[in-house]
Design a protein around this motif. Structure first.
Motif, PDB file in Angstrom:
ATOM      1  N   MET A   1       0.802  -1.215   0.000  1.00  0.00           N
ATOM      2  CA  MET A   1       0.000   0.000   0.000  1.00  0.00           C
ATOM      3  C   MET A   1       0.842   1.274   0.000  1.00  0.00           C
ATOM      4  N   ASP A   2       2.142   1.168  -0.160  1.00  0.00           N
ATOM      5  CA  ASP A   2       2.988   2.338  -0.388  1.00  0.00           C
ATOM      6  C   ASP A   2       2.901   2.676  -1.872  1.00  0.00           C
ATOM      7  N   SER A   3       2.362   3.852  -2.164  1.00  0.00           N
ATOM      8  CA  SER A   3       2.119   4.186  -3.570  1.00  0.00           C
ATOM      9  C   SER A   3       3.332   4.832  -4.226  1.00  0.00           C
ATOM     10  N   ALA A   4       4.435   4.905  -3.524  1.00  0.00           N
ATOM     11  CA  ALA A   4       5.635   5.478  -4.132  1.00  0.00           C
ATOM     12  C   ALA A   4       6.745   4.432  -4.236  1.00  0.00           C
ATOM     13  N   ARG A   5       6.356   3.142  -4.255  1.00  0.00           N
ATOM     14  CA  ARG A   5       7.389   2.123  -4.395  1.00  0.00           C
ATOM     15  C   ARG A   5       8.082   2.229  -5.737  1.00  0.00           C
ATOM     16  N   SER A   6       9.284   1.703  -5.802  1.00  0.00           N
ATOM     17  CA  SER A   6      10.029   1.722  -7.053  1.00  0.00           C
ATOM     18  C   SER A   6       9.434   0.703  -8.013  1.00  0.00           C
ATOM     19  N   ILE A   7       9.765   0.850  -9.252  1.00  0.00           N
ATOM     20  CA  ILE A   7       9.331  -0.115 -10.257  1.00  0.00           C
ATOM     21  C   ILE A   7       9.863  -1.499  -9.896  1.00  0.00           C
ATOM     22  N   GLU A   8      11.060  -1.537  -9.380  1.00  0.00           N
ATOM     23  CA  GLU A   8      11.676  -2.822  -9.048  1.00  0.00           C
ATOM     24  C   GLU A   8      10.822  -3.598  -8.049  1.00  0.00           C
ATOM     25  N   THR A   9      10.346  -2.917  -6.998  1.00  0.00           N
ATOM     26  CA  THR A   9       9.537  -3.643  -6.010  1.00  0.00           C
ATOM     27  C   THR A   9       8.147  -3.950  -6.558  1.00  0.00           C
ATOM     28  N   MET A  10       7.676  -3.154  -7.516  1.00  0.00           N
ATOM     29  CA  MET A  10       6.398  -3.499  -8.145  1.00  0.00           C
ATOM     30  C   MET A  10       6.541  -4.753  -8.991  1.00  0.00           C
ATOM     31  N   VAL A  11       7.682  -4.911  -9.622  1.00  0.00           N
ATOM     32  CA  VAL A  11       7.899  -6.095 -10.455  1.00  0.00           C
ATOM     33  C   VAL A  11       8.106  -7.327  -9.577  1.00  0.00           C
ATOM     34  N   THR A  12       8.914  -7.177  -8.540  1.00  0.00           N
ATOM     35  CA  THR A  12       9.260  -8.345  -7.729  1.00  0.00           C
ATOM     36  C   THR A  12       8.188  -8.663  -6.688  1.00  0.00           C
ATOM     37  N   GLY A  13       7.401  -7.697  -6.319  1.00  0.00           N
ATOM     38  CA  GLY A  13       6.347  -7.935  -5.348  1.00  0.00           C
ATOM     39  C   GLY A  13       6.754  -7.496  -3.960  1.00  0.00           C
ATOM     40  N   SER A  14       5.752  -7.138  -3.147  1.00  0.00           N
ATOM     41  CA  SER A  14       6.025  -6.763  -1.759  1.00  0.00           C
ATOM     42  C   SER A  14       5.032  -7.505  -0.882  1.00  0.00           C
ATOM     43  N   ALA A  15       4.537  -6.894   0.167  1.00  0.00           N
ATOM     44  CA  ALA A  15       3.706  -7.659   1.102  1.00  0.00           C
ATOM     45  C   ALA A  15       2.548  -6.838   1.626  1.00  0.00           C
ATOM     46  N   LEU A  16       1.515  -7.555   2.048  1.00  0.00           N
ATOM     47  CA  LEU A  16       0.418  -6.952   2.800  1.00  0.00           C
ATOM     48  C   LEU A  16       0.763  -7.141   4.265  1.00  0.00           C
ATOM     49  N   ASN A  17       1.440  -6.199   4.828  1.00  0.00           N
ATOM     50  CA  ASN A  17       1.992  -6.406   6.159  1.00  0.00           C
ATOM     51  C   ASN A  17       1.641  -5.249   7.081  1.00  0.00           C
ATOM     52  N   LEU A  18       2.298  -5.221   8.208  1.00  0.00           N
ATOM     53  CA  LEU A  18       2.148  -4.113   9.149  1.00  0.00           C
ATOM     54  C   LEU A  18       3.116  -3.022   8.737  1.00  0.00           C
ATOM     55  N   ALA A  19       2.601  -1.825   8.489  1.00  0.00           N
ATOM     56  CA  ALA A  19       3.482  -0.751   8.017  1.00  0.00           C
ATOM     57  C   ALA A  19       3.013   0.578   8.574  1.00  0.00           C
ATOM     58  N   ALA A  20       3.924   1.532   8.624  1.00  0.00           N
ATOM     59  CA  ALA A  20       3.571   2.869   9.116  1.00  0.00           C
ATOM     60  C   ALA A  20       2.571   3.517   8.170  1.00  0.00           C
ATOM     61  N   LEU A  21       1.648   4.274   8.730  1.00  0.00           N
ATOM     62  CA  LEU A  21       0.703   5.009   7.889  1.00  0.00           C
ATOM     63  C   LEU A  21       1.434   6.086   7.102  1.00  0.00           C
ATOM     64  N   ALA A  22       0.992   6.315   5.875  1.00  0.00           N
ATOM     65  CA  ALA A  22       1.497   7.477   5.140  1.00  0.00           C
ATOM     66  C   ALA A  22       1.068   8.730   5.901  1.00  0.00           C
ATOM     67  N   PRO A  23       1.926   9.744   5.967  1.00  0.00           N
ATOM     68  CA  PRO A  23       1.621  10.910   6.802  1.00  0.00           C
ATOM     69  C   PRO A  23       0.324  11.607   6.413  1.00  0.00           C
ATOM     70  N   GLU A  24      -0.041  11.549   5.134  1.00  0.00           N
ATOM     71  CA  GLU A  24      -1.296  12.213   4.755  1.00  0.00           C
ATOM     72  C   GLU A  24      -2.517  11.466   5.303  1.00  0.00           C
ATOM     73  N   VAL A  25      -2.334  10.188   5.680  1.00  0.00           N
ATOM     74  CA  VAL A  25      -3.431   9.445   6.314  1.00  0.00           C
ATOM     75  C   VAL A  25      -3.532   9.866   7.780  1.00  0.00           C
ATOM     76  N   PHE A  26      -2.396   9.806   8.487  1.00  0.00           N
ATOM     77  CA  PHE A  26      -2.291  10.357   9.837  1.00  0.00           C
ATOM     78  C   PHE A  26      -0.809  10.350  10.207  1.00  0.00           C
ATOM     79  N   PRO A  27      -0.346  11.383  10.916  1.00  0.00           N
ATOM     80  CA  PRO A  27       1.103  11.470  11.190  1.00  0.00           C
ATOM     81  C   PRO A  27       1.592  10.537  12.296  1.00  0.00           C
ATOM     82  N   TYR A  28       0.726   9.682  12.801  1.00  0.00           N
ATOM     83  CA  TYR A  28       1.131   8.690  13.798  1.00  0.00           C
ATOM     84  C   TYR A  28       0.390   7.405  13.473  1.00  0.00           C
TER      85      TYR A  28
END
Ligand SMILES: [Zn+2]
Length: 418
Positions: A328-355
């Motif tokens: 759900m990080d919308s600024a991932r690199s092309i490389e991680t989009m190609v190789t895949g990432s995870a649906l995991n526990l991650a920090a919120l993007a600051p525009e969602v909430f700063p904590y």
């Protein structure tokens, strides 16, 4: 405007207004203290913090002891982001409704406020940007926490807030989701608030010469990547190449069209998957800009599948996060989009909430449900999140083209659904 404030005060018969203690060294309000403040009808006291709190700090500004059927009013002030207020609400059972409402003056203030309800670990449970937040707890919590922040770029502002708690409600069950992958083209397809677009059936030839005869391989790679992320949940994929069933309603991911600033877009973040028939689009023509990277058709299909999975994540209730290995990080690199990432526990993007953080597994379990015959065990973790190591000619210098993904990401929802 003063009239609306008067109406608001009349509607919510004033209990004493409880100030949030905002100084770093200030005392936290315990249940008893809060009650005594109420009974003494102390005048409102607003204490503004001298300095901003450390980014991401979990320090609570106040704690309320709010029993079932009770309500409270708060008065406070919050500086521009990254400042925020956190109010501890104490224990909650499953099946309790928590309601938070800003007074109209604050709710209508330009830029607005962000209200977020967190669990005791700082995991997002619910969020609103329209001044009213209502949430029925799915699980017991040792401590719920309310977060209040200004919208990004909005200046400091004060606010009044009413909190209500009600118990004995039914826990909303998860909603299984049928997802149609539309490869058949579209006429006047509208996603979110963008102008309607029409596009021809999905065809590898649209993506450049080497993909011309790889249409089926591309479709297979797209579906493979979607299954990778969602196979443990009650998400069933069908494609327009199969016969779509008449029932039940399904969400649609369209594959086609072009957008100069995005690779994909979703109708909205559908928290807890309340809507079974929303839609998203993957702008297939936008991928032509990566032709010079010489991705194999399978790599390109995986990349498009990754964008589709991200947009589907929004339709199933997931907000943007930060981190190169988070889907759900919308600024991932092309490389991680190609190789895949995870649906995991991650920090919120600051525009969602700063904590706080987004626990995708928990939100999908509560919103969509885990597949009954599902494989036991946790969702893919970041550490083993590179299942498609087909890097081939993919060089390490791979970076998004200039002007793309640098200004906030490739998902069209980024700056709009804060
Ligand atoms: Zn997005």
């Amino acid at each position: 405007v003063p009239q609306t404030a008067a109406v608001w005060r009349a509607v919510f018969h004033p209990v004493a207004v409880i100030p949030l203690c905002l100084t770093a060294c200030g005392p936290l309000l315990g249940a008893g203290e809060a009650a005594s403040l109420t009974s003494q009808r102390q005048p409102v006291e607003e204490i503004v913090p001298v300095g901003a709190r450390p980014p991401g700090s979990a320090r609570q500004d106040a704690r309320l002891g709010l029993g079932p059927g009770e309500s409270r009013r708060l008065l406070s002030r919050v500086d521009a982001q990254p400042d925020y207020r956190l109010v501890g609400l104490g224990q909650s059972r499953a099946g309790e409704e928590w309601r938070f409402e800003l007074d109209p003056d604050a709710a209508q203030r330009p830029g607005g406020f962000i209200l977020v309800l967190f669990d005791e670990r700082g995991g997002l449970l619910s969020r609103s940007i329209n001044g009213y937040l209502s949430h029925v707890t799915r699980r017991p919590a040792t401590s719920l926490v309310l977060g209040i922040a200004r919208a990004p770029n909005a200046p400091a502002a004060s606010f009044e807030l009413r909190i209500e708690r009600e118990s004995g409600l039914e826990v909303p069950p998860p909603q299984a989701q049928l997802v149609l992958l539309n490869f058949a083209g579209g006429r006047n397809v509208q996603v979110r608030d963008r102008p309607a677009v029409s596009f021809p059936p999905f065809d590898g030839a649209l993506l450049g010469g080497i993909h011309a005869r790889q249409t089926e391989l591309l479709k297979g790679a797209i579906r493979e990547r979607l299954e990778y992320y969602f196979s443990q949940y009650n998400v069933i994929f069908i494609t327009s190449d199969e016969r779509p069933p008449a029932e039940p309603p399904c969400s649609v991911i369209h594959f086609g069209g072009y957008d100069p600033g995005a690779l994909g877009l979703a109708d909205a973040v559908d928290l807890y998957n309340r809507r079974a028939d929303d839609s998203a689009i993957v702008y297939v023509h936008s991928f032509i800009q990566y032709a010079s990277l010489n991705l194999s058709s399978r790599e390109l299909g995986h990349m498009m599948g990754d964008v589709a999975a991200h947009e589907l994540g929004h339709l199933l209730g997931l907000f943007h996060t930060l981190g190169p290995f988070s889907l759900m990080d919308s600024a991932r690199s092309i490389e991680t989009m190609v190789t895949g990432s995870a649906l995991n526990l991650a920090a919120l993007a600051p525009e969602v909430f700063p904590y706080g953080s987004l626990d995708s597994v928990l939100l999908l379990e509560d919103g969509v449900g885990r597949r009954a015959e599902g494989i036991a065990g946790p969702a893919p973790a970041a550490s083993k999140a590179v299942p498609f190591m087909e890097l081939g000619g993919l060089a390490k210098w791979l970076r998004p083209p200039r002007g793309h993904a640098s200004a906030g990401g490739w998902c069209g929802l980024c700056c709009e659904d804060r």
